[in-house]
Design an enzyme around this catalytic site. Sequence first.
Site, PDB file in Angstrom:
ATOM      1  CG  ASP A  19      -1.623   1.161   1.399  1.00 55.18           C
ATOM      2  OD1 ASP A  19      -1.779   2.261   0.412  1.00 55.18           O
ATOM      3  OD2 ASP A  19      -2.561   1.197   2.385  1.00 55.18           O
ATOM      4  CB  ILE A  20       1.554   3.818  -2.650  1.00 59.45           C
ATOM      5  CG1 ILE A  20       2.563   4.771  -3.188  1.00 59.45           C
ATOM      6  CG2 ILE A  20       0.243   4.577  -2.599  1.00 59.45           C
ATOM      7  CD1 ILE A  20       2.755   5.049  -4.352  1.00 59.45           C
ATOM      8  CG  ASN A  33     -10.921  12.553 -10.571  1.00 60.34           C
ATOM      9  OD1 ASN A  33     -11.010  13.813 -10.389  1.00 60.34           O
ATOM     10  ND2 ASN A  33     -11.238  11.726  -9.522  1.00 60.34           N
ATOM     11  N   GLY A  41      -9.771   3.699  -5.952  1.00 62.30           N
ATOM     12  CA  GLY A  41      -8.521   3.196  -6.287  1.00 62.30           C
ATOM     13  C   GLY A  41      -7.337   3.821  -5.293  1.00 62.30           C
ATOM     14  CB  VAL A  42      -3.883   4.306  -5.726  1.00 62.84           C
ATOM     15  CG1 VAL A  42      -3.954   5.570  -7.020  1.00 62.84           C
ATOM     16  CG2 VAL A  42      -2.889   4.770  -4.723  1.00 62.84           C
ATOM     17  CG  ASP A  43      -7.737  10.231  -5.993  1.00 58.94           C
ATOM     18  OD1 ASP A  43      -7.093  10.857  -5.327  1.00 58.94           O
ATOM     19  OD2 ASP A  43      -8.586  10.771  -6.769  1.00 58.94           O
ATOM     20  CB  SER A 126      -3.210   4.948 -16.560  1.00 55.89           C
ATOM     21  OG  SER A 126      -3.646   6.283 -16.920  1.00 55.89           O
ATOM     22  N   GLY A 128      -5.455   0.803 -13.337  1.00 52.55           N
ATOM     23  CA  GLY A 128      -6.709   0.416 -12.578  1.00 52.55           C
ATOM     24  C   GLY A 128      -8.039   0.902 -13.254  1.00 52.55           C
TER      25      GLY A 128
HETATM   26  N1  AR6 Z   1      -1.229   1.305  -3.046  1.00 54.34           N
HETATM   27  C1  AR6 Z   1      -0.601   1.214  -4.166  1.00 54.34           C
HETATM   28  N2  AR6 Z   1      -1.296   0.742  -5.291  1.00 54.34           N
HETATM   29  C2  AR6 Z   1      -2.666   0.677  -5.371  1.00 54.34           C
HETATM   30  C3  AR6 Z   1      -3.352   1.104  -4.475  1.00 54.34           C
HETATM   31  C4  AR6 Z   1      -2.737   1.498  -3.027  1.00 54.34           C
HETATM   32  N3  AR6 Z   1      -3.278   1.624  -1.789  1.00 54.34           N
HETATM   33  N4  AR6 Z   1      -4.727   1.205  -4.566  1.00 54.34           N
HETATM   34  C5  AR6 Z   1      -4.652   0.520  -5.883  1.00 54.34           C
HETATM   35  N5  AR6 Z   1      -3.803   0.732  -6.447  1.00 54.34           N
HETATM   36  P1  AR6 Z   1      -6.331   3.530  -9.625  1.00 54.34           P
HETATM   37  P2  AR6 Z   1      -6.372   4.886 -12.422  1.00 54.34           P
HETATM   38  C6  AR6 Z   1      -3.215   0.293  -8.011  1.00 54.34           C
HETATM   39  O1  AR6 Z   1      -7.523   2.500 -10.368  1.00 54.34           O
HETATM   40  O2  AR6 Z   1      -6.331   3.624 -13.337  1.00 54.34           O
HETATM   41  C7  AR6 Z   1      -9.515   6.885  -9.199  1.00 54.34           C
HETATM   42  O3  AR6 Z   1     -11.187   6.942  -8.980  1.00 54.34           O
HETATM   43  C8  AR6 Z   1      -4.379  -0.514  -8.738  1.00 54.34           C
HETATM   44  O4  AR6 Z   1      -4.089  -1.569  -8.467  1.00 54.34           O
HETATM   45  O5  AR6 Z   1      -6.223   3.835  -8.502  1.00 54.34           O
HETATM   46  O6  AR6 Z   1      -5.108   5.676 -12.707  1.00 54.34           O
HETATM   47  C9  AR6 Z   1      -9.130   8.481  -9.470  1.00 54.34           C
HETATM   48  O7  AR6 Z   1     -10.044   9.433  -9.011  1.00 54.34           O
HETATM   49  C10 AR6 Z   1      -3.568   0.061  -9.972  1.00 54.34           C
HETATM   50  O8  AR6 Z   1      -2.323  -0.931 -10.369  1.00 54.34           O
HETATM   51  O9  AR6 Z   1      -6.001   4.454 -10.785  1.00 54.34           O
HETATM   52  C11 AR6 Z   1      -9.374   8.409 -11.205  1.00 54.34           C
HETATM   53  O10 AR6 Z   1     -10.742   8.751 -11.379  1.00 54.34           O
HETATM   54  C12 AR6 Z   1      -3.075   1.355  -9.879  1.00 54.34           C
HETATM   55  O11 AR6 Z   1      -2.837   1.441  -8.418  1.00 54.34           O
HETATM   56  C13 AR6 Z   1      -9.110   6.964 -11.483  1.00 54.34           C
HETATM   57  O12 AR6 Z   1      -9.398   6.162 -10.297  1.00 54.34           O
HETATM   58  C14 AR6 Z   1      -3.885   2.437 -10.389  1.00 54.34           C
HETATM   59  O13 AR6 Z   1      -5.311   2.220 -10.254  1.00 54.34           O
HETATM   60  C15 AR6 Z   1      -7.735   6.802 -12.044  1.00 54.34           C
HETATM   61  O14 AR6 Z   1      -7.508   5.514 -12.337  1.00 54.34           O
END
Ligand code: AR6
Length: 178
Positions: A19-20, A33, A41-43, A126, A128
């Site tokens: 977890d970052i 976003n 997601g990570v956000d 991008s 996820g």
């Molecule tokens: N630590 C590390 N990596 C993570 C974590 C974490 N806690 N949680 C998820 N990941 P995503 P995107 C990974 O969907 O595709 C949001 O709603 C995950 O497995 O977080 O850029 C924003 O507000 C994946 O490999 O980001 C935007 O609307 C990676 O992080 C949209 O999602 C990115 O997944 C951005 O989508």
Amino acid sequence: MSQGDHSDLLARLSVWQGDITTLATDAIVNAANSSLLGGGGVDGAIHRAAGPQLRAFCATLGGCPAGEARLSPGFGLAARHVIHTVGPVWRGGAHGEATTLAACYRACFDIAHAQGLTTLAFPAISCGIFGFPFDAAATIAVRESMSALAARADLKVTLVAYDAAASQLYEQTIARFA
Ligand code: AR6
């Protein structure tokens, strides 16, 4: 570039699985976003861990277009700062997605350089909700990291994999650059 230089770059590029939000780097990168007001997601994880001050600060930034980045404090995070970047939404690959993703990494490295931040951790921007294929994104992440590491001897980059499959793919990608 000599062999010695190349192995120095690889020594400053690591893969870490987890977890970052737990990392105490100078900055962690957020895959945000364009509103910068939080999401899933990570956000979502970063905003939860940082606390409500992060959203209040981000609301003053006026958003961020895809391919650019913005800086905030880390507030409740272990990391001192968050660099928020907005990756491309994958629409099949013929809409400049790779160029925009590379621009995200470069924008983050530019902010880190300007602010004197030396330890940076990136999620798989991008890969996820935005649907970018992981293997292609990993190649971009490693290529852009290697060129930033070549430009700055004090920089250290961690590519954060959320699961074992992502970790393995990052390691394989780095091995191709070795
Ligand atoms: N630590 C590390 N990596 C993570 C974590 C974490 N806690 N949680 C998820 N990941 P995503 P995107 C990974 O969907 O595709 C949001 O709603 C995950 O497995 O977080 O850029 C924003 O507000 C994946 O490999 O980001 C935007 O609307 C990676 O992080 C949209 O999602 C990115 O997944 C951005 O989508």
